[in-house]
Design a protein around this motif. Structure first.
Motif, mmCIF file in Angstrom:
data_model
loop_
_atom_site.group_PDB
_atom_site.id
_atom_site.type_symbol
_atom_site.label_atom_id
_atom_site.label_comp_id
_atom_site.label_asym_id
_atom_site.label_seq_id
_atom_site.Cartn_x
_atom_site.Cartn_y
_atom_site.Cartn_z
ATOM 1 N N LEU A 103 -1.818 10.055 11.910
ATOM 2 C CA LEU A 103 -1.147 8.242 11.847
ATOM 3 C C LEU A 103 -2.696 7.415 11.878
ATOM 4 C CD1 LEU A 103 1.146 7.402 14.460
ATOM 5 C CD2 LEU A 103 1.710 7.547 11.767
ATOM 6 N N HIS A 104 -3.821 7.888 12.364
ATOM 7 C CA HIS A 104 -5.663 7.610 12.412
ATOM 8 C C HIS A 104 -6.026 7.980 11.246
ATOM 9 C CE1 HIS A 104 -5.513 8.521 17.009
ATOM 10 N NE2 HIS A 104 -5.140 7.693 16.913
ATOM 11 N N ILE A 115 -0.201 12.982 15.263
ATOM 12 C CA ILE A 115 -1.531 11.984 15.704
ATOM 13 C C ILE A 115 -2.442 11.554 14.466
ATOM 14 C CG2 ILE A 115 -2.908 10.881 17.911
ATOM 15 C CD1 ILE A 115 -0.220 10.360 18.671
ATOM 16 N N GLN A 116 -3.164 12.348 13.861
ATOM 17 C CA GLN A 116 -3.859 12.921 13.554
ATOM 18 C C GLN A 116 -3.809 11.927 12.109
ATOM 19 O OE1 GLN A 116 -7.084 15.174 14.113
ATOM 20 N NE2 GLN A 116 -7.772 15.011 12.016
ATOM 21 N N GLU A 166 1.945 17.992 17.877
ATOM 22 C CA GLU A 166 1.285 16.604 18.224
ATOM 23 C C GLU A 166 0.063 15.889 17.948
ATOM 24 O OE1 GLU A 166 1.294 15.399 22.432
ATOM 25 O OE2 GLU A 166 3.727 16.001 22.429
ATOM 26 N N GLN A 167 -1.079 17.366 17.721
ATOM 27 C CA GLN A 167 -2.530 16.885 17.080
ATOM 28 C C GLN A 167 -2.198 16.501 15.328
ATOM 29 O OE1 GLN A 167 -5.274 20.065 17.755
ATOM 30 N NE2 GLN A 167 -6.530 18.254 18.425
ATOM 31 N N LEU A 200 0.977 21.219 20.979
ATOM 32 C CA LEU A 200 -0.290 20.855 21.447
ATOM 33 C C LEU A 200 -0.563 20.287 19.628
ATOM 34 C CD1 LEU A 200 -3.353 19.325 23.082
ATOM 35 C CD2 LEU A 200 -4.547 21.578 21.778
ATOM 36 N N LEU A 206 -0.808 16.659 28.188
ATOM 37 C CA LEU A 206 -1.204 18.203 27.916
ATOM 38 C C LEU A 206 -2.721 18.015 28.465
ATOM 39 C CD1 LEU A 206 -0.152 17.917 24.863
ATOM 40 C CD2 LEU A 206 0.237 19.816 26.215
#
Lengths: 371, 173
Positions: free
Chosen positions: A124-125, A121-122, A117-118, A114, A83
């Protein structure tokens, strides 16, 4: 599109997918589109004429490196760009496809992907950052607690040593008794500081706990402990006309004697604190099938209703408990829970408080034997 | 005025502030809200070098490294230089970015790089000490930056641009 370029239904499929499919023309340079270019493509990237994809740095880089390697491989293969997001905010993915002598480039708009996925992942972070922050917070508190315990314990050791020294030299009985009381208070203070330290340490995972706080010890008789404690507090209780009665069975439980004694002492001291002059404190031990129950009953005012829900939480205290830290019952709850038992409060029939604990029973240790 | 076009990349662990540094440099703004970067985010800015030349920096903001994902080093291909970013308040991001620098340099030995230790506005909470920073300064240029306060940001991009123009990385002092 003629027959050589694919089946007649292909343009409709490509249009439906919203994917731009381009073919590189090495002999002429540049690209041509297969089928109709999606509207978004022409709006955001313009035409695929001369100079394409020079104004799209990411795509240009992809075409010159990864895609070129794919096309030159001479085998049927596909290479994704991953991406990427353009300065204007649009997100895309390109793929180089090689096969049957053709060099194809597909470009897909991936705004929704996007965001998906964002979001994942966000989370998780953010979770990892929060976990790290909490670990740091705990570490700081543990260091602070160690410092406090150390600083409070240090002077006490000196005070105790000097009191004991003076007591040994003291000939007047009345003064010696006064010193003994001072020594007793200092030792209690030291035990309290140790208790505070251990209460915080109890938050550690079970394998990290000291053996004393785990339930895998030789075992102890609750009734025997209760009698020892009653005897130790007898003089003080008598001064206020309070009687301490211990009854029931031996009540062997799988706990470490020192910690079990501190549980009982917390409950007994609590009962003494709230007992009226001339009152009776009863400690009763009962052996059941697999457990041992113990009750400490007093004739005091009982626990206020608004305090009952948080009685076994840290720093729980009523306005009238004489400046106590509110950690005693929390300590009892933590250790009893670690040993697989439970603690609860009930009103004593006829008035007063009744603390009930239940612990897994065990056989007397070979070392101790039944009394 | 002649204009060169140069690709530079930003690498480092997640949430160290790469995107915020770029936003501060390109747009002069800082947003408090953390929004993780997926894949690559492209930005650009024209830099006046002061010697009659301009550089159009194509800035590649690469997705931050985490336990599930490593930096796709193929994105470094064709780059004229890179900025490695660590978060001074998270010690482990320093070790990760130094490892990343070494790995990139093994593939691109001549590629200029500069280490940005970000979040200098929180320096009192840093887990990275002066001795550690001093030991790194012997290996590559290091700058303390703060995207929030715009500290060292312009300087970092300019320094990298100068190194790129010079063709060689200056010797550390």
């Amino acid at each position: 599109m003629n027959h050589e370029e694919g089946p007649p239904w292909l343009p409709a499929v490509l249009e439906g997918l919203g994917v731009a499919v381009l073919e590189r023309l090495p002999e002429r340079g540049g690209y041509r589109s297969l089928g109709i270019l999606p509207d978004w493509f022409t709006e955001e990237f313009g035409s695929v004429g001369e100079g394409f994809p020079g104004e799209i740095p990411f795509l240009q880089d992809f075409v010159e490196n990864a895609a070129e390697a794919c096309w030159l491989s001479g085998t049927r293969s596909c290479q994704s760009s991953g991406l990427w997001t353009e300065p204007g905010g649009g997100a895309y993915e390109a793929r180089a496809i090689a096969g049957d002598g053709r060099e194809l480039l597909t470009i897909e708009r991936c705004g929704e992907r996007l965001l998906r996925e964002q979001g994942y992942i966000q989370r998780l972070h953010e979770d990892a950052l929060e976990k790290r922050r909490l670990a740091k917070e705990v570490e700081k508190k543990e260091i602070l607690l160690d410092c406090i315990v150390h600083d409070l314990s240090g002077p006490l050791a000196t005070i105790l040593m000097n009191l004991q020294h003076v007591s040994r030299q003291m000939e007047r009985q009345d003064l010696r008794e006064g010193l003994e009381r001072a020594i007793g208070q200092a030792e209690r203070q030291r035990a309290l500081i140790r208790c505070i330290g251990e209460v915080f340490a109890l938050d550690l995972p079970a394998p990290l706990l000291s053996k004393a706080l785990r339930g895998d010890n030789d075992g102890v008789s609750l009734q025997s402990l209760a009698r020892q404690l009653a005897s130790a507090h007898e003089a003080g209780a008598r001064e206020r006309g309070i009687m301490i009665r211990v009854s029931g069975s031996d009540g062997w439980v799988a706990g470490e004697p020192g910690q079990a004694a501190r549980i009982l002492e917390n409950l007994l001291v609590n009962a003494l604190r709230y007992s009226p002059e001339g009152g009776i404190i009863e400690i009763d031990v009962e052996e059941r099938e697999d457990t041992v129950g113990l009750e400490v009953r007093d004739e005091g005012p009982g626990v206020p209703v608004d305090l009952r829900g948080k009685l076994f939480r840290p720093y729980a205290k009523s306005g009238s408990n004489g400046g106590q830290a509110g950690l005693g019952l929390y300590f009892c709850h933590l250790v009893i829970t670690l040993w697989g038992g439970s603690i609860a409060y009930a009103d004593r029939p006829g008035g007063g408080a009744c603390f009930r604990i239940s612990l897994p029973g065990t056989q007397p240790s070979a070392k101790e034997g039944r009394p | 005025m002649s204009r060169l076009k140069k690709k530079i990349c930003l690498v480092g662990a997640y949430a160290v502030g790469k995107t915020s540094l770029i936003r501060q440099y390109v747009e002069g703004i800082f947003l408090d809200h953390y929004l993780t970067t997926i894949g690559v985010k492209i930005d650009q800015k024209v830099l006046d070098t002061g010697d009659g030349r301009e550089i159009q920096l194509m800035i590649w903001d690469l997705e931050g490294r985490d336990e599930f994902h490593r930096v796709r080093r193929e994105y470094l291909r064709g780059a004229a230089g890179f900025l490695a970013v660590a978060d001074g308040t998270r010690r482990e991001t320093m070790a990760q970015v130094v490892e990343e620098i070494e790995a990139i340099r093994s593939e691109h030995p001549a590629m200029p790089c500069l280490l940005m230790i970000n979040k200098a506005d929180l320096e009192s909470c840093w887990e990275v000490g002066p001795d550690e920073i001093a030991s790194l300064e012997g290996r590559f240029p290091v700058l303390k930056t703060s995207a929030r306060r715009a500290m060292g940001v312009e300087e970092a991009f300019r320094s990298l641009a100068r190194m790129i123009l010079a063709g060689t990385e200056p010797r550390p002092a």
